[in-house]
Scaffold this motif. Structure first.
Motif, PDB file in Angstrom:
ATOM      1  N   ASP A  18       0.689  -1.235   0.015  1.00  0.00           N
ATOM      2  CA  ASP A  18      -0.135  -0.125  -0.212  1.00  0.00           C
ATOM      3  C   ASP A  18       0.750   1.186   0.188  1.00  0.00           C
ATOM      4  O   ASP A  18       2.032   1.359   0.475  1.00  0.00           O
ATOM      5  N   GLU A  19       0.234   2.451  -0.535  1.00  0.00           N
ATOM      6  CA  GLU A  19       1.117   3.592  -0.407  1.00  0.00           C
ATOM      7  C   GLU A  19       1.233   4.243   1.055  1.00  0.00           C
ATOM      8  O   GLU A  19       2.085   4.742   1.354  1.00  0.00           O
ATOM      9  N   SER A  20       0.329   3.570   1.760  1.00  0.00           N
ATOM     10  CA  SER A  20       0.548   3.986   3.281  1.00  0.00           C
ATOM     11  C   SER A  20       1.248   3.078   4.238  1.00  0.00           C
ATOM     12  O   SER A  20       1.041   2.696   5.362  1.00  0.00           O
ATOM     13  N   CYS A  21       2.315   2.632   3.501  1.00  0.00           N
ATOM     14  CA  CYS A  21       3.047   1.550   4.136  1.00  0.00           C
ATOM     15  C   CYS A  21       4.008   1.996   5.387  1.00  0.00           C
ATOM     16  O   CYS A  21       4.499   3.097   5.184  1.00  0.00           O
ATOM     17  N   ASN A  22       3.872   1.455   6.358  1.00  0.00           N
ATOM     18  CA  ASN A  22       4.659   1.958   7.717  1.00  0.00           C
ATOM     19  C   ASN A  22       5.890   0.915   8.039  1.00  0.00           C
ATOM     20  O   ASN A  22       6.060   1.085   9.182  1.00  0.00           O
ATOM     21  N   LEU A  23       6.047   0.056   7.301  1.00  0.00           N
ATOM     22  CA  LEU A  23       6.877  -1.132   7.502  1.00  0.00           C
ATOM     23  C   LEU A  23       8.468  -0.309   7.754  1.00  0.00           C
ATOM     24  O   LEU A  23       8.821   0.471   7.107  1.00  0.00           O
ATOM     25  N   LYS A  24       8.942  -0.890   8.960  1.00  0.00           N
ATOM     26  CA  LYS A  24      10.379  -0.295   9.221  1.00  0.00           C
ATOM     27  C   LYS A  24      11.506  -1.256   9.223  1.00  0.00           C
ATOM     28  O   LYS A  24      12.678  -1.156   8.987  1.00  0.00           O
ATOM     29  N   ILE A  69      12.166 -17.687  -1.185  1.00  0.00           N
ATOM     30  CA  ILE A  69      11.551 -16.627  -1.895  1.00  0.00           C
ATOM     31  C   ILE A  69      12.300 -16.300  -3.069  1.00  0.00           C
ATOM     32  O   ILE A  69      13.399 -16.170  -2.929  1.00  0.00           O
ATOM     33  N   GLN A  70      11.359 -16.346  -4.393  1.00  0.00           N
ATOM     34  CA  GLN A  70      12.164 -16.121  -5.569  1.00  0.00           C
ATOM     35  C   GLN A  70      11.478 -15.136  -6.327  1.00  0.00           C
ATOM     36  O   GLN A  70      10.513 -14.200  -5.723  1.00  0.00           O
ATOM     37  N   GLY A  71      11.772 -14.885  -7.547  1.00  0.00           N
ATOM     38  CA  GLY A  71      11.325 -13.756  -8.339  1.00  0.00           C
ATOM     39  C   GLY A  71      12.110 -12.301  -8.103  1.00  0.00           C
ATOM     40  O   GLY A  71      13.055 -12.444  -7.448  1.00  0.00           O
ATOM     41  N   ARG A  72      11.376 -11.481  -8.399  1.00  0.00           N
ATOM     42  CA  ARG A  72      11.872 -10.054  -8.352  1.00  0.00           C
ATOM     43  C   ARG A  72      11.600  -9.269  -7.093  1.00  0.00           C
ATOM     44  O   ARG A  72      10.686  -9.714  -6.350  1.00  0.00           O
ATOM     45  N   LEU A  73      12.379  -8.594  -6.577  1.00  0.00           N
ATOM     46  CA  LEU A  73      12.003  -7.713  -5.482  1.00  0.00           C
ATOM     47  C   LEU A  73      10.873  -6.663  -5.961  1.00  0.00           C
ATOM     48  O   LEU A  73      11.195  -5.907  -6.729  1.00  0.00           O
ATOM     49  N   PRO A  74       9.828  -7.043  -5.080  1.00  0.00           N
ATOM     50  CA  PRO A  74       8.963  -5.838  -5.618  1.00  0.00           C
ATOM     51  C   PRO A  74       9.110  -4.297  -5.478  1.00  0.00           C
ATOM     52  O   PRO A  74       9.639  -3.792  -4.345  1.00  0.00           O
ATOM     53  N   ARG A  75       8.760  -3.741  -6.480  1.00  0.00           N
ATOM     54  CA  ARG A  75       9.217  -2.168  -6.800  1.00  0.00           C
ATOM     55  C   ARG A  75       8.331  -1.331  -5.890  1.00  0.00           C
ATOM     56  O   ARG A  75       8.419  -0.260  -5.510  1.00  0.00           O
ATOM     57  N   THR A  76       7.214  -2.011  -5.481  1.00  0.00           N
ATOM     58  CA  THR A  76       6.079  -1.245  -4.500  1.00  0.00           C
ATOM     59  C   THR A  76       6.728  -0.960  -3.366  1.00  0.00           C
ATOM     60  O   THR A  76       6.212  -0.359  -2.331  1.00  0.00           O
ATOM     61  N   LEU A  77       8.033  -1.616  -2.958  1.00  0.00           N
ATOM     62  CA  LEU A  77       8.614  -1.593  -1.556  1.00  0.00           C
ATOM     63  C   LEU A  77       9.158  -0.249  -1.567  1.00  0.00           C
ATOM     64  O   LEU A  77       9.431   0.233  -0.197  1.00  0.00           O
ATOM     65  N   ALA A  78       9.256   0.714  -2.606  1.00  0.00           N
ATOM     66  CA  ALA A  78       9.810   1.988  -2.465  1.00  0.00           C
ATOM     67  C   ALA A  78       8.564   2.804  -1.890  1.00  0.00           C
ATOM     68  O   ALA A  78       9.088   4.029  -1.554  1.00  0.00           O
ATOM     69  N   ARG A  79       7.547   2.312  -1.441  1.00  0.00           N
ATOM     70  CA  ARG A  79       6.481   3.267  -0.821  1.00  0.00           C
ATOM     71  C   ARG A  79       6.634   3.312   0.472  1.00  0.00           C
ATOM     72  O   ARG A  79       6.130   4.064   1.326  1.00  0.00           O
ATOM     73  N   CYS A  80       7.450   2.260   1.100  1.00  0.00           N
ATOM     74  CA  CYS A  80       7.818   2.311   2.542  1.00  0.00           C
ATOM     75  C   CYS A  80       8.874   3.141   2.864  1.00  0.00           C
ATOM     76  O   CYS A  80      10.062   2.809   3.110  1.00  0.00           O
TER      77      CYS A  80
END
Length: 401
Positions: free
Chosen positions: A70-76, A85-96
């Protein structure tokens, strides 16, 4: 706010689905050290907007990481170390934007260097070790042109070991690690451990660090622990001299690559370095004398290169064994290597011996004739003995017939 901590049990099977309730928001989820399998549930990244700590370390999770943050990611803190775990690193992680620690080491991610993570201004710990990342470590062109741009500005531990990264290291990569540089007064304000604040709780960050030829777990990561580990890749080219700007570095590991050229003298500026490993590369030339001035250096490995010349002398260098230098380095000599290690001692000893007898002196002639006479006499006596023995043997043979 509440937390779920079921770490280090014998839980198995998939992570069950659960809705994140607004009245009791989940902030800490620690399921590390179990035997959980299956996928990472998408709801943890999309529905649980209050989640601060996600620790799934040391399980058997597989599949791709959901690209639905989510856009409102609060992960620290995100710790997925030691899964499948495989595949690409999710680009949406940049929202955190509050992310301070990302550890995905020991998985099967296949991707290029996540240059887009550089924009996360709070990111302090980045561990990508032992995955299948590949290609060059690129730098955005705008960052290279703008010296005031902040790019990985807060990172204190960056671990890219055991991947397939290749090519030259861009000089600006080290210039951007501003948290590893002492201020103008030589003082850095680091008097705390790295933790993720979740409500009233402080969740301590745990990380594994390779230093001094050991892989150790740091349960409480001090904020002044500075590590750059790029080992076991396919990096080539010269080691950027800009690494000398990182004056607060404690650990540098560039081993098992294809770096060439000389060891940068600028490494002598790392006034707090404790562990330096440049082994298994293609480095040439002499070892800079500046390295011998590093009084904090406790472990050094320069073996399996093509270095030459005398090993510098210094108080710290005298504590290292030959294993720090031997292996390859055919032109290297001096203590602690056996090659010419005692050259100075031998030179001083020879100077204290009496001068040799001059060629052609009477003493030479006397000794020469003495040895010739002795040799002739011994040879003549030996011939007589052999003739007598041979005569006796022949006489016995005739009598037997």
């Amino acid at each position: 706010a509440y937390s779920v901590n079921l770490a280090n049990n014998e839980l198995s099977g998939p992570i069950p689905y659960s809705e994140c309730r607004k009245h009791h928001p989940l902030q800490i989820l620690d399921l590390s050290g179990n035997n959980l399998s299956g996928l990472v549930p998408p709801y943890l990244l999309k529905g649980c907007n209050d989640l601060v700590v996600l620790n799934l370390r040391g399980n058997r999770l597989d599949g791709a990481w959901p690209d639905e943050i989510d856009e409102s990611c609060n992960l620290k803190l995100v710790d997925l170390h030691g899964n499948h775990i495989q595949g690409r690193l999710p680009r949406t992680l940049a929202r955190c934007q509050y992310l301070l620690a990302l550890d995905i080491g020991g998985n099967r991610f296949v991707d290029s260097f996540p240059v887009w993570l550089g924009q996360l201004q709070e990111l302090q710990l980045l561990v990508l070790r032992y995955n299948n990342f590949h290609g060059p470590v690129s730098i955005p062109p705008l960052v290279e042109k703008n010296s005031s741009a902040r790019y990985f500005a807060s990172v204190q531990i960056i671990d890219l070991a055991g991947n397939g990264f290749s090519g030259d290291l861009p000089p600006y990569l080290f210039k951007s690690f501003r948290s590893m540089v002492l201020d103008s007064n030589g003082i850095a304000e680091y008097d705390y451990n790295v933790y993720a604040r979740a409500g009233r709780s402080d969740y301590q960050v745990v990380i594994d660090v390779a230093m001094k030829q050991q892989y150790m777990r740091v349960a409480k990561v001090p904020a002044d622990l500075m590590v750059v580990d790029l080992s076991c890749n396919r990096f080539s080219g010269f080691i950027p001299r800009s690494i000398g700007n990182l004056t607060y570095l404690h650990v540098v590991n560039l081993s098992h690559n294809a770096f060439r050229g000389k060891i940068p003298r600028e490494l002598g500026q790392l006034s707090r370095i404790e562990s330096l490993d440049l082994s298994w590369n293609r480095l040439v030339g002499e070892i800079p004398q500046e390295l011998a001035m590093l009084t904090t250096l406790e472990w050094l490995n320069l073996s399996y290169n093509d270095l030459g010349g005398r090993i510098p002398s210094g108080s710290q260098f005298s504590t290292f064994t030959s294993s720090s230098f031997q292996g390859g380095n055919r032109g290297l000599y001096g203590c602690p290597l056996l090659v010419k290690c005692n050259l100075t001692f031998v030179t001083s000893l020879s100077s204290s011996l009496p001068p040799p007898v001059q060629e052609g002196s009477p003493f030479d002639d006397i000794m020469l004739w003495l040895f010739v006479g002795v040799g002739f006499g011994v040879g003549f006596a030996l011939t007589i003995v052999l003739l007598v023995v041979y005569g006796c043997w022949c006489k016995k043979m005739v009598l037997r017939r």
